[in-house]
Every structure is written in structure tokens, then in C-alpha cells.
Write an enzyme that holds these catalytic residues in place. Structure first.
Site, PDB file in Angstrom:
ATOM      1  N   ASP A 214      10.462   7.838   5.919  1.00 35.35           N
ATOM      2  CA  ASP A 214      10.388   9.134   6.592  1.00 35.35           C
ATOM      3  C   ASP A 214       9.029   9.784   6.364  1.00 35.35           C
ATOM      4  OD1 ASP A 214      13.258   9.248   7.419  1.00 35.35           O
ATOM      5  OD2 ASP A 214      13.568   9.232   5.253  1.00 35.35           O
TER       6      ASP A 214
ATOM      7  N   THR B 261       4.596  -1.492   8.985  1.00 37.12           N
ATOM      8  CA  THR B 261       4.353  -0.798   7.719  1.00 37.12           C
ATOM      9  C   THR B 261       4.303  -1.722   6.515  1.00 37.12           C
ATOM     10  OG1 THR B 261       6.738  -0.386   7.507  1.00 37.12           O
ATOM     11  CG2 THR B 261       5.402   1.319   8.588  1.00 37.12           C
TER      12      THR B 261
END
Length: 291
Positions: free
Chosen positions: A214, A165
Site C-alpha cells: 500500500d 515491485t
């Protein structure tokens, strides 16, 4: 046919934020989400009644997990995933292996072998940052080639989809961008395995947010569901949702803080509800490059 997601969060530390950042956007996109907090699993799975917390529902299409500091919680997750995969062999487990960032761990070190040896092998999609990917593989990333090799190592551990990420690799767009990379292995109808690898240049935000990990994992779950064999499109939509939510959050936070004042953590809470339209149909503002 509705898609059911079991979102298991570590309630004691960050369950509320995790569920808020994952559950709402998934529901907006039409997923039926059951959220379970770790405090509801206060005993290990050897006890006869632990499954009661799932209300006897054992058919899920996805399991989603994020931050935890507890090894027994992780081992319980593995047991649950394995049981649910026996009930549905097509179940997809999306794991954000939260271990640390910027060269240091912020969870106990004894979580690492549990992730490496038990969690990652049963995961289908994982979303580590560079530091976490390096910890899981034991290989340092200094170049794009290193990153590809690390993603291949992670594939060999189990997951078919790996997205790093964020990384410290230099961006082609300049210092105000960070680099994310992804790799997806799929099997064509003729049985041949193919791998799609992508790279994204993502604008940095000059603020600290809680819940972005999340949200990223939840959106990757959703968009890989809609684009199962097209990691490029799934990642473009995921990262574009992130961009819209973060930009709206920053704008609202500065408005609340007032001219010349730094927004507080409360003012920087992700504006999820206000971003509903962007979650449902994100305008693509960040395009991925196929490597």
C-alpha cells in the site's frame, strides 16, 4: 490547486492497514485523500443509493486500490473509475493487483479474470510483483528480456506505467538484493510515443511487514504526479521512502523487543509518523538504471 485522491480499500480484511499505509504519506505530501472502505459498498452499484457513499463528490485526480478478495468489489471499482473518468478525463487510476506471491495465489482464483479483463484495462499505473505480472500476462519471467516483454504486454492491456515491485531475477549486487523493474509510456508533444524502462537493485529486509504494498503504490502515485514524465526519478524517490521507513521500523522494533529477541508483528508495524521527514523529502539511497 489541490490534488484529490480516492483511496478504496477492502476494509474487512486489510482496510485499516491499507488506509494507514497509504493515506498518511499522501496527506504529508499535500494530497487531499478520501478513504472509502469496501464495507461501505455492501450492495452492488445497481442500487440507486450506492453513490451516496462518495458524498456527491465526483471530481478526483487519482483513484488508488489495493487488496481485496471479492469480485463484486473489483467490479464496483471499475464502475467507479469509469464514472470518475467521465467527470475528469485526466484522472489516473493506480492499482496494486494483489493476487499472490512466490508461486501461489492468496486470493480466490476467480479474481484473476476480473483483473485481466476489467480492472487492468482501466488502470493507468499498476504495481504487480513478478508472480502477479506473470498471472496477468500468461508469460513466465526468467530473464530481464522476459520482464521487458511482460511489461510491454501489460502496457498493451491498458496501463501507461508498469512497475514490477519485486522479482526473482538475480541481482547484480548479490543475494541480499532483489530486482524491481519499471516501464513508462509517454507521448511527446510531436505525438511520438516513447518508453522509459528502468531497473533497481533493492536491499532485502530480514523481516515481514504488513502494508508495504500500500505504501509503495501510494508513493508511486505521489512521485509520478510530481515527475509525470520521469519514471526513474519517481521510482528512486518511491523506493528510497520505502527503505527509510523499513529501516526505521526495524530499528524501533529491535529496540522494543530487546537484545536477542525476535520482534513481534505488532512491533514491526510501519513507523509512518516517525518517518514524516523522509516521506516529504527522501534522501535518494537507491538509484535506478535506465535500460
Amino acid at each position: 490547486m489541490e490534488c484529490r485522491v480516492l483511496s478504496i480499500q477492502s476494509h474487512v480484511v486489510r482496510g485499516y492497514v491499507g488506509n494507514k499505509s497509504a493515506t498518511f504519506p499522501l496527506q504529508v505530501l499535500g494530497f487531499e485523500v478520501d478513504s472509502i472502505n469496501s464495507v461501505q459498498f455492501s450492495n452492488h452499484t445497481g442500487y440507486a443509493h450506492w453513490k451516496g457513499q462518495l458524498n456527491n463528490v465526483n471530481h478526483y485526480d487519482y483513484v488508488l486500490t489495493g487488496y481485496t478478495r471479492d469480485t463484486s468489489f473489483l467490479e464496483m471499482v471499475v464502475d467507479i473509475v469509469q464514472e470518475l473518468k467521465r467527470a475528469n478525463t485526466k484522472l489516473v487510476y493506480v492499482c496494486d493487483p494483489v493476487l499472490g506471491d512466490h508461486g501461489s495465489m492468496y486470493v480466490p482464483e476467480n479474481l484473476l479474470p476480473v483483473y485481466k479483463n476489467k480492472v487492468v484495462p482501466v488502470a493507468d499505473i499498476i504495481t504487480p510483483n513478478q508472480f502477479e505480472a506473470e498471472l496477468l500476462t500468461g508469460k513466465t519471467i526468467r530473464t530481464e528480456k522476459d520482464a521487458v516483454e511482460v511489461m510491454d504486454l501489460l502496457h498493451s492491456m491498458g496501463p501507461d506505467t508498469v512497475v514490477i515491485t519485486s522479482s526473482d531475477l538475480p541481482s547484480r549486487e548479490g543475494e541480499q538484493f532483489l530486482v524491481a523493474l519499471g516501464s513508462q509510456r509517454t507521448v511527446k508533444r510531436d505525438g511520438v510515443q516513447v518508453t522509459q524502462r528502468i531497473r533497481m537493485e533493492i536491499p532485502k529486509a530480514d523481516a515481514v511487514f504488513v502494508g508495504t504494498g500500500d505504501l509503495f503504490a501510494a508513493m508511486l502515485l505521489a512521485w509520478t504526479h510530481h515527475h509525470p514524465n520521469d519514471l526513474k526519478t519517481a521510482c528512486e524517490k518511491t523506493v528510497s521512502v520505502m527503505h527509510h521507513v523499513i529501516q526505521r521500523t526495524i530499528s524501533c522494533a529491535h529496540e522494543l523487543a530487546g537484545p536477542g529477541r525476535k520482534p513481534s508483528p505488532a512491533q514491526l508495524e510501519l513507523r509512518m509518523v516517525q518517518s514524516k521527514a523522509d516521506i516529504e523529502d527522501p534522501a535518494i539511497v537507491i538509484e535506478a538504471i535506465v535500460l
